[in-house]
Write a protein that holds these residues in place. Sequence first.
Motif, PDB file in Angstrom:
ATOM      1  N   PHE A  59       0.840  -1.193   0.000  1.00 43.47           N
ATOM      2  CA  PHE A  59       0.000   0.000   0.000  1.00 43.47           C
ATOM      3  C   PHE A  59       0.881   1.251   0.000  1.00 43.47           C
ATOM      4  N   PRO A  60       0.519   2.229  -0.835  1.00 49.29           N
ATOM      5  CA  PRO A  60      -0.670   2.340  -1.717  1.00 49.29           C
ATOM      6  C   PRO A  60      -0.430   1.825  -3.138  1.00 49.29           C
ATOM      7  N   CYS A  61       0.705   1.121  -3.364  1.00 55.52           N
ATOM      8  CA  CYS A  61       1.011   0.600  -4.695  1.00 55.52           C
ATOM      9  C   CYS A  61       0.540  -0.855  -4.800  1.00 55.52           C
ATOM     10  N   GLY A  62       0.664  -1.430  -6.011  1.00 55.61           N
ATOM     11  CA  GLY A  62       0.399  -2.844  -6.208  1.00 55.61           C
ATOM     12  C   GLY A  62      -1.065  -3.213  -6.121  1.00 55.61           C
TER      13      GLY A  62
ATOM     14  N   PRO B   8      -0.869  -1.561 -11.790  1.00 58.16           N
ATOM     15  CA  PRO B   8      -0.050  -2.460 -10.960  1.00 58.16           C
ATOM     16  C   PRO B   8       0.348  -3.748 -11.664  1.00 58.16           C
ATOM     17  N   GLU B   9      -0.390  -4.169 -12.676  1.00 53.60           N
ATOM     18  CA  GLU B   9      -0.030  -5.414 -13.364  1.00 53.60           C
ATOM     19  C   GLU B   9       1.262  -5.289 -14.146  1.00 53.60           C
ATOM     20  N   LEU B  10       1.684  -4.046 -14.454  1.00 50.84           N
ATOM     21  CA  LEU B  10       2.913  -3.852 -15.224  1.00 50.84           C
ATOM     22  C   LEU B  10       4.182  -4.062 -14.396  1.00 50.84           C
ATOM     23  N   VAL B  11       4.078  -4.030 -13.092  1.00 52.77           N
ATOM     24  CA  VAL B  11       5.260  -4.187 -12.247  1.00 52.77           C
ATOM     25  C   VAL B  11       5.235  -5.509 -11.495  1.00 52.77           C
TER      26      VAL B  11
ATOM     27  N   TYR C 241       8.447   7.470 -10.927  1.00 56.92           N
ATOM     28  CA  TYR C 241       7.681   6.906 -12.049  1.00 56.92           C
ATOM     29  C   TYR C 241       7.244   5.466 -11.749  1.00 56.92           C
ATOM     30  N   LEU C 242       8.114   4.667 -11.149  1.00 52.41           N
ATOM     31  CA  LEU C 242       7.759   3.279 -10.832  1.00 52.41           C
ATOM     32  C   LEU C 242       6.661   3.223  -9.786  1.00 52.41           C
ATOM     33  N   ARG C 243       6.727   4.085  -8.774  1.00 50.30           N
ATOM     34  CA  ARG C 243       5.682   4.076  -7.752  1.00 50.30           C
ATOM     35  C   ARG C 243       4.325   4.468  -8.356  1.00 50.30           C
ATOM     36  N   GLU C 244       4.308   5.470  -9.211  1.00 53.78           N
ATOM     37  CA  GLU C 244       3.043   5.885  -9.823  1.00 53.78           C
ATOM     38  C   GLU C 244       2.518   4.820 -10.779  1.00 53.78           C
ATOM     39  N   THR C 245       3.410   4.134 -11.476  1.00 51.50           N
ATOM     40  CA  THR C 245       2.976   3.033 -12.351  1.00 51.50           C
ATOM     41  C   THR C 245       2.366   1.906 -11.537  1.00 51.50           C
TER      42      THR C 245
END
Length: 600
Positions: free
Chosen positions: A25-28, A96-99, A87-91
């Motif tokens: 959280f808040p990513c993924g 989230p499926e891209l990381v 950029y990675l955190r915002e992606t």
Amino acid sequence: MAAPSYCRVSAAFWEHLQHLALQDFPCGLGSWNKFRSDARTSACRSQPGQEEAVMLDEESPEVLMELLRDPHSPWALPPECNPQDQYLRETAVMAPELVRGSNIFQVFRTLRIVGKRVEEIDEGLLQLQKLEQLILSANQISRISSANLPRTLKVLELCCNAVGDLQDLCTRPPPELQHLGLGYNKLCGPSQDKYLTADLWPNLVSLDLSFNSFTNLLELVFQLSSLQKLRILVLQGNPLALIPTYRGFLVDSLPKLSILDDIHIGPDERHQFQGLARQTELIRSEARLVVSIGEIKGVPDPSTHQQLEVDSEAPVITYSYCVTYEFLEGEETGHSSSTEEIKIHQHSVVVALDMDSSAQDTRETMSQQETAAKEEPKVPSAKVFVTPGKPWADTIDCSYRKEHTVKDLVGLKSYLETGTIVSVVEEKVLSWPVNADPEESTVTKGKAGRGLQKDNAKGPVPRDKQKKKKPCELRSDPPIQKTLGTGRVTLEALLTNEDLVATVCDFGILITEQSVQPPSLEEKDGKKGKGKSKKPKAESQTSRKTTASAEGKRKTKDSAEPEEGQSLQPVPLTVQFQMQLLRWPMAVGSQSQESVEEPQ
């Protein structure tokens, strides 16, 4: 034997990803955004008139992004993080499926791993199949295998590492590479010059070889001339950049070059150096520098601390002041007065405060300076140069200028990186009258007295029989040398685009031991006691007038004792120092001596 995993690029890469917490959280993916990843939710969004069902514990993408961007949020990245991490955190929030899993390898176009103690570029880097920029500055890489570099690379930055050989890198380098950064490494010619050709780097546009150990200018330019697409070149900090004709020869030899050492090459400069590339006889492997020392200020007046004892034969004391600095041994020309080494003997305590910020080490005495010099890497074959001694004045003008010619360019580079030590030295000489032994003087005086009585009885001595007094001969003791202030002057700017280092060395306010003043006549009279005879009134008044007159003169002369109502600020001990690197097309052989001006 394989290197430890923590020394590899791939290990540092995964460790960095864990630090970013792209799956937390808040990513993924999670309960906070699980419906956004559900295919049924996407189908529901496509139907008009229907609203998306939102659970109570689910947050919208906008709210999650706000948690990342708000500097007061506990999930915000620290300010020193680079744009790639942001950029990675915002992606990881928006898609989230891209990381997840191996998909993350397709996201990276730029990989920046700086200061992570990486020693090896391993094969794990090949998973980044779309990588275009690889920045591995400030690590411990000494060997680069081209087999482990993605073929899609366009930028390879290896600044501040330990690369000393390009053979493995040039075995099969990335064909599309446009920038190669190898500044601040351990490369030296001529063994490495052969790897800088168009056969290996056909698309190279920018090349950074700054602060290495290239010395052969002719050979390096011959190899670089094959790089037809080269437009940006950085060679400053190499020993060859100290040659007077360095820039002019490069500008004329590489006509397609646009920027050299971060300075744009204009038409006027090309016209100025036109034809220099054919005059190879001007390319001499030597450097010429001029050291100039101007005014010294803040030296205390030595006469205010002299003790004048009553009824004693005081010596004649002379003071002189000079400046010393360290430089490499070599050929010296120009205005110079002394090139011999000196030994500094410390005979009194002198405290220097508020040292100049350019000085790396503050030393109160020369003995401390020598002790610290043993701990630091010392430039070989360096000696101390001395300016001519000057008498005391409020402002002592040294008017010193010396030209140094150095053929050891590698040693000169080390010297400029280390800097020079500048000191102000006071030399005191005691001179005594040449007299006979005290016993002989007493006998002589007695005989002279008896002879005088006889002569007086007979009558005055004629003038032709009177002996003329010989001038008093003086015997000088060995000089006593004392370091008033010392500090280090940084000279590394001469390795870049600067041709002149001009500074005022500030050694602070001198605090010296206060000398004991001799007792006044009134104090001596008071010590004799009441029972002893007193001086007549007229004589006492004359003594008081004489004492008052002497005190008035001393107060005028000694600035350390201001009058009532005045506060004079002490002057710090300073010396003007400058070092200039001579460049072509300056008329280095016919330069006139110029005074050193105080920098603003």
